[in-house]
Design a protein around this motif. Structure first.
Motif, PDB file in Angstrom:
ATOM      1  N   SER A   2       0.822  -1.210   0.000  1.00  0.00           N
ATOM      2  CA  SER A   2       0.000   0.000   0.000  1.00  0.00           C
ATOM      3  C   SER A   2       0.855   1.260   0.000  1.00  0.00           C
ATOM      4  N   PHE A   4      -0.360   4.022   0.883  1.00  0.00           N
ATOM      5  CA  PHE A   4      -0.901   4.865   1.958  1.00  0.00           C
ATOM      6  C   PHE A   4      -1.050   4.036   3.214  1.00  0.00           C
ATOM      7  N   SER A   6      -2.554   2.130   6.112  1.00  0.00           N
ATOM      8  CA  SER A   6      -3.912   1.613   6.297  1.00  0.00           C
ATOM      9  C   SER A   6      -4.553   2.233   7.515  1.00  0.00           C
ATOM     10  N   TYR A  12     -11.626  -0.124   6.102  1.00  0.00           N
ATOM     11  CA  TYR A  12     -10.655   0.838   5.596  1.00  0.00           C
ATOM     12  C   TYR A  12      -9.574   0.149   4.780  1.00  0.00           C
ATOM     13  N   GLU A  13      -9.204  -1.072   5.268  1.00  0.00           N
ATOM     14  CA  GLU A  13      -8.178  -1.808   4.522  1.00  0.00           C
ATOM     15  C   GLU A  13      -8.692  -2.141   3.131  1.00  0.00           C
ATOM     16  N   ASP A  15     -10.875  -0.456   1.515  1.00  0.00           N
ATOM     17  CA  ASP A  15     -10.860   0.805   0.776  1.00  0.00           C
ATOM     18  C   ASP A  15      -9.473   1.105   0.249  1.00  0.00           C
ATOM     19  N   ASP A  16      -8.510   0.839   1.079  1.00  0.00           N
ATOM     20  CA  ASP A  16      -7.126   1.059   0.674  1.00  0.00           C
ATOM     21  C   ASP A  16      -6.775   0.233  -0.539  1.00  0.00           C
ATOM     22  N   TYR A  19      -8.304   1.699  -3.475  1.00  0.00           N
ATOM     23  CA  TYR A  19      -7.629   2.939  -3.876  1.00  0.00           C
ATOM     24  C   TYR A  19      -6.314   2.628  -4.582  1.00  0.00           C
ATOM     25  N   ASN A  20      -5.632   1.594  -4.086  1.00  0.00           N
ATOM     26  CA  ASN A  20      -4.373   1.220  -4.745  1.00  0.00           C
ATOM     27  C   ASN A  20      -4.620   0.770  -6.169  1.00  0.00           C
ATOM     28  N   TYR A 124      -8.826  11.591  -2.835  1.00  0.00           N
ATOM     29  CA  TYR A 124      -9.037  10.513  -1.859  1.00  0.00           C
ATOM     30  C   TYR A 124      -8.662  10.964  -0.462  1.00  0.00           C
ATOM     31  N   PRO A 125      -9.354  10.669   0.607  1.00  0.00           N
ATOM     32  CA  PRO A 125     -10.677  10.044   0.595  1.00  0.00           C
ATOM     33  C   PRO A 125     -11.738  11.065   0.186  1.00  0.00           C
TER      34      PRO A 125
END
Ligand code: A3P
Length: 619
Positions: A2, A4, A6, A12-13, A15-16, A19-20, A124-125
């Motif tokens: 990642s 970013f 976490s 959220y993970e 979402d991460d 996003y990746n 993001y977010p």
């Protein structure tokens, strides 16, 4: 791995991880998409047919992944520099007119840009829009095809503007924001790029057409507005907006002048001179900052005349003409307003009669185009309205069957009209257009039910659009046997003007209601101030006294003089005057009746006993 850190918790993970994936896709797109010169930054990328900067491209990917639309959302869509700031102010103040007083309004301390968010400036977010109350307002410069398809259930307000003014406005705006590492962008370069379609969120024409096509699918979901229309008739547009956003202007508000207050509040002069819009910057995403005053430059129609040569103008007009071919009514509306065929002119009748279509049929076409019935009593093959039409979808074409009914409403003929909603083309099984070059009334009726009020250009013969007769021929003063006293000419002029306005606004509900309100006001004014001394009751009494020698409050009853019967039938029916004696009925002469071989006066073949022995009828 990642990029970013976490956030705690599995959601959220997840979402991460999403996003990746977006970041990877974004990186890949930037490496592979075709590049073009940017106006503000060095490069734009052609994504699904539209030129976007790298950050707006990423916002688009985020939007598709994270944005949760609500069906009640209202989205202001526009090409850059089409009047978004103005519309933001208007939409916000119209929708929230109960929440703020006009003397101390939210817009006095907040810029129009900050009233509601741009979907294309999200990073993001993403902002948590769930806390916004319905209906939520959003703005976007993305073309309709770049937005998630599911957003088709949302309402869109689309504002467009003369592309030549957009070009000039955008060049000024982008020149101020242009990266200092790049050489300045000359107007000629900007012009060239604009004509090639290479400009942020462009090509301009594809942008407009994306919303135009969507509006054909669901006309009630997209409200098309023009900057120029807003300039000319702001009150009409504000009422339209209020209706569209589900908050129509009430009679009480009309009386209080709320529409005028909204227009004044959002006017160019007012907004530009507010302290809040003079200083400070507006942030778009994390990287872009724009001085607030850059959103208010001139606010005029036709500033392009100071920048474009005749050749440049023709080139842009030519491109737009070419690109909007097939979206005929839009093309006319956008650039050639005033060139629409008017069905109300005498010329329409004249042109129709050139092809041996007489005034009656021409009148029916006219009426059907205006949405009324054109059925005339007495003709055996009256064309009734559309109650019997059948609508089918076959290969994108709508199939209508149009039925001719006789007096007893029995079908005589059935014609099939195939109608293409995309380009308004139509063909009818009666082949009228193929044979004589004019569209038949069946097609016109299909147009009527589909609210098409402009004949597609391919059906318009060249000569229709030309003025065959000099305009002055239609002037009332040239009419044969017309009362040409000045008073009478004025009366005609008034009636003609009203008819012209009603015809021009025939399919514009708001325009009609605006016109009706104005006429009502004018009428009230006339009756209040000009004819207030006119006492009709007294006048009637005077007339009665004069004629009959009795005062008005005496009851007068009239009856036919005895012995006089009504003469004639139908329209020629009249009451005989008191000195007329009714004519003696002539005796019937006996005729030789061949069935019974007698001279008779009292029967005929229908009630002859000899012919019908069972009949009860006496001979
Ligand atoms: P000009 O540059 O031609 O003056 P957008 O808001 O989409 O960025 O469009 C900006 C254009 O709208 C600019 O045009 C700006 O002056 C004009 N504008 C901004 N607010 C306006 C208002 N209240 N009334 C009329 N025009 C306005």
């Amino acid at each position: 791995m990642s990029r970013f850190p976490s956030l705690p918790g599995s959601e959220y993970e997840e979402d991460d991880a999403k996003y990746n994936m977006i970041c990877d896709k974004h990186k890949h797109l930037l490496e592979t998409l075709p590049k073009g010169s940017g106006w503000r930054i060095q490069h734009l990328y052609n994504y699904s047919g539209f030129w976007l900067g790298p950050m707006t491209l990423k916002s688009n990917l985020l939007l598709h992944t994270y944005f949760k639309y609500e069906p009640t959302d209202i989205i202001l869509a526009s090409f850059m520099k089409s009047g978004t700031t103005w519309l933001k102010a208007l939409m916000f103040s119209t929708l929230n007119r109960d929440h703020y007083s006009f003397s101390n309004h939210h817009l006095h301390n907040n810029s129009p840009q900050s009233t509601f968010p741009y979907l294309d400036a999200e990073s993001y977010p993403m902002t948590d829009f769930t806390t916004f109350s319905a209906p939520r307002l959003f703005a976007t410069h993305f073309a309709r095809t770049l937005l998630p398809a599911c957003m088709s259930s949302c309402k869109f307000v689309y504002v467009c503007r003369d592309p030549k003014d957009i070009l000039v406005s955008k060049w000024h705006f982008m020149s101020k924001l242009r990266s200092k590492d790049l050489p300045p962008l000359s107007f000629d370069e900007a012009f060239e790029l604009f004509c090639l379609g290479v400009s942020e969120f462009g090509p301009f024409w594809e942008h407009v057409l994306s919303y135009w096509r969507a509006s054909l699918e669901s006309p009630d979901k997209i409200l098309f507005l023009r900057y120029e229309e807003l300039m000319k008739q702001p009150e009409v547009v504000v009422r339209k907006l209020a209706d569209f956003m589900g908050k129509p202007v009430t009679m009480e508000e009309e009386k209080k002048g709320v529409v005028g207050e909204i227009i004044n509040l959002c006017s160019f002069e007012n907004l530009r001179n507010l302290e809040v819009n003079k200083k400070g910057v507006e942030k778009f995403g994390k990287l872009v900052e724009v001085e607030k005053q850059q959103f208010f430059r001139k606010g005029e129609i036709g500033d392009w005349k100071n920048y474009l040569s005749e050749e440049m103008k023709d080139r842009i007009d030519g491109i737009i003409d070419e690109k909007f071919k097939g979206s005929d009514s839009f093309n006319r509306d956008l650039l050639k307003s005033g060139k629409q065929l008017s069905y109300s002119t005498k010329q329409f009748t004249h042109n129709m009669s050139m092809n041996k279509i007489g005034p009656t049929i021409s009148h029916r076409l006219q009426v059907s185009m205006k949405g009324g019935h054109h059925n005339v009593n007495g003709t055996p093959t009256d064309f009734k309205n559309f109650s019997r039409s059948v609508k089918l979808f076959v290969d994108r074409m709508l199939h209508y069957s149009v039925t001719h009914l006789d007096k007893r409403n029995d079908p005589i003929n059935v014609f099939v009209v195939k109608f293409d909603k995309e380009d308004n083309s139509a063909s009818c099984s009666c082949m009228c257009f193929m044979r004589i070059g004019y569209l038949c009334r069946h097609v016109f009726c299909v147009y009527r039910v589909n609210n098409v009020d402009t004949i597609p250009s391919r059906y318009i013969a060249e000569r229709w659009t030309k003025d065959l007769l000099p305009k002055r021929i239609f002037d009332i003063s040239n009419g044969y046997g017309v009362d040409s006293t000045p008073r009478s000419l004025l009366r005609f002029e008034i009636l003609d003007s009203v008819t012209e306005c009603v015809d021009a606004l025939r399919s514009d509900d708001d325009g009609l209601s605006f016109f009706a309100t104005r006429i009502r006001e004018l009428k009230d004014h006339i009756f209040r101030n000009i004819v207030s001394n006119f006492n009709s009751k007294k006048c009637n009494d005077d007339v009665i006294e004069d004629l009959l020698g009795i005062t008005g409050n005496v009851e007068v009853s009239c009856s036919n003089p005895e012995g006089i019967r009504n003469k004639g039938t139908g329209k020629s029916r009249r009451i005989g005057s008191s000195f007329e004696r009714s004519a003696e009925k002539p005796k019937k002469a006996p005729r030789l009746y061949r069935t019974c071989f007698k001279y008779v006066t009292d029967h005929d073949s229908r009630n002859c006993k000899k012919k019908n022995p069972d009949s009860n009828t006496s001979t």
